[in-house]
Design a protein around this motif. Sequence first.
Motif, PDB file in Angstrom:
ATOM      1  N   UNK A 185      -4.559  -4.389  -2.073  1.00  0.00           N
ATOM      2  CA  UNK A 185      -5.287  -4.891  -0.912  1.00  0.00           C
ATOM      3  C   UNK A 185      -6.130  -6.096  -1.325  1.00  0.00           C
ATOM      4  N   UNK A 186      -6.907  -6.609  -0.383  1.00  0.00           N
ATOM      5  CA  UNK A 186      -7.701  -7.812  -0.641  1.00  0.00           C
ATOM      6  C   UNK A 186      -8.809  -7.587  -1.672  1.00  0.00           C
ATOM      7  N   UNK A 234      10.129  -2.088 -11.273  1.00  0.00           N
ATOM      8  CA  UNK A 234       8.840  -2.088 -10.593  1.00  0.00           C
ATOM      9  C   UNK A 234       8.560  -3.499 -10.082  1.00  0.00           C
ATOM     10  N   UNK A 235       8.216  -3.580  -8.802  1.00  0.00           N
ATOM     11  CA  UNK A 235       7.980  -4.866  -8.155  1.00  0.00           C
ATOM     12  C   UNK A 235       6.530  -4.991  -7.698  1.00  0.00           C
ATOM     13  N   UNK A 236       6.008  -6.209  -7.714  1.00  0.00           N
ATOM     14  CA  UNK A 236       4.747  -6.488  -7.036  1.00  0.00           C
ATOM     15  C   UNK A 236       5.104  -6.912  -5.622  1.00  0.00           C
ATOM     16  N   UNK A 237       4.211  -6.609  -4.700  1.00  0.00           N
ATOM     17  CA  UNK A 237       4.495  -6.854  -3.283  1.00  0.00           C
ATOM     18  C   UNK A 237       3.297  -7.486  -2.593  1.00  0.00           C
ATOM     19  N   UNK A 238       3.554  -7.931  -1.379  1.00  0.00           N
ATOM     20  CA  UNK A 238       2.501  -8.421  -0.480  1.00  0.00           C
ATOM     21  C   UNK A 238       2.647  -7.653   0.820  1.00  0.00           C
ATOM     22  N   UNK A 239       1.538  -7.087   1.295  1.00  0.00           N
ATOM     23  CA  UNK A 239       1.566  -6.337   2.547  1.00  0.00           C
ATOM     24  C   UNK A 239       1.734  -7.295   3.721  1.00  0.00           C
ATOM     25  N   UNK A 240       2.646  -6.948   4.636  1.00  0.00           N
ATOM     26  CA  UNK A 240       2.897  -7.788   5.810  1.00  0.00           C
ATOM     27  C   UNK A 240       2.592  -7.073   7.123  1.00  0.00           C
ATOM     28  N   UNK A 241       2.280  -5.791   7.066  1.00  0.00           N
ATOM     29  CA  UNK A 241       1.981  -5.048   8.293  1.00  0.00           C
ATOM     30  C   UNK A 241       2.025  -3.554   8.049  1.00  0.00           C
ATOM     31  N   UNK A 242       2.079  -2.819   9.160  1.00  0.00           N
ATOM     32  CA  UNK A 242       2.153  -1.366   9.093  1.00  0.00           C
ATOM     33  C   UNK A 242       0.797  -0.704   9.122  1.00  0.00           C
ATOM     34  N   UNK A 243       0.831   0.621   9.180  1.00  0.00           N
ATOM     35  CA  UNK A 243      -0.376   1.441   9.214  1.00  0.00           C
ATOM     36  C   UNK A 243      -0.215   2.568   8.206  1.00  0.00           C
ATOM     37  N   UNK A 244      -1.229   2.815   7.401  1.00  0.00           N
ATOM     38  CA  UNK A 244      -1.153   3.874   6.390  1.00  0.00           C
ATOM     39  C   UNK A 244      -0.796   5.214   7.018  1.00  0.00           C
ATOM     40  N   UNK A 245       0.168   5.891   6.406  1.00  0.00           N
ATOM     41  CA  UNK A 245       0.593   7.207   6.877  1.00  0.00           C
ATOM     42  C   UNK A 245       1.214   7.971   5.712  1.00  0.00           C
ATOM     43  N   UNK A 246       0.906   9.250   5.626  1.00  0.00           N
ATOM     44  CA  UNK A 246       1.480  10.120   4.600  1.00  0.00           C
ATOM     45  C   UNK A 246       2.805  10.658   5.119  1.00  0.00           C
TER      46      UNK A 246
END
Length: 155
Positions: A27-28, A102-114
Amino acid sequence: MRTDYYNDPDAPRPNSVVPSASAIVTDELGRILLIRRRDNELWALPGGGHDIGETIEQTAIREVKEETGLDVEIVALSGIYTDPAHVVAFSDGEVRQQFSLCFTTRQTGGTLAIDHESTDIAWTSPDDIATLNMHPSMRLRISHYLEARMSPYLG
């Protein structure tokens, strides 16, 4: 049920290799997203097995979505983990030798959910990772990421 073995001379002999992918989502604030796996109760990066018909990058993106609810895009390859001393035994008799990208990523959307594979999800400060119950292979991936390597880990 699953049991991870690492440098264990009593580990069962592998009978399969299944490519898999894991993802570092931050995250930021620089916190790393971790899930607590239902099958072994350990904290881990989101990830899982490669499906026929998808690229390994699509595997990482799909697994992040399934396990966390977040949409991501791949930024870079952080490492390739194929240590034959890391063996995963499943209750159905399958015993896998580790083979994970293993990849590094950038979040583009969505909502946290288990999802059904995890019991918890948390944004975790790098300083707190040492206190978590986590397999050494996950700690290794995270430490390689935190080293800010110029090229991916190969091993």
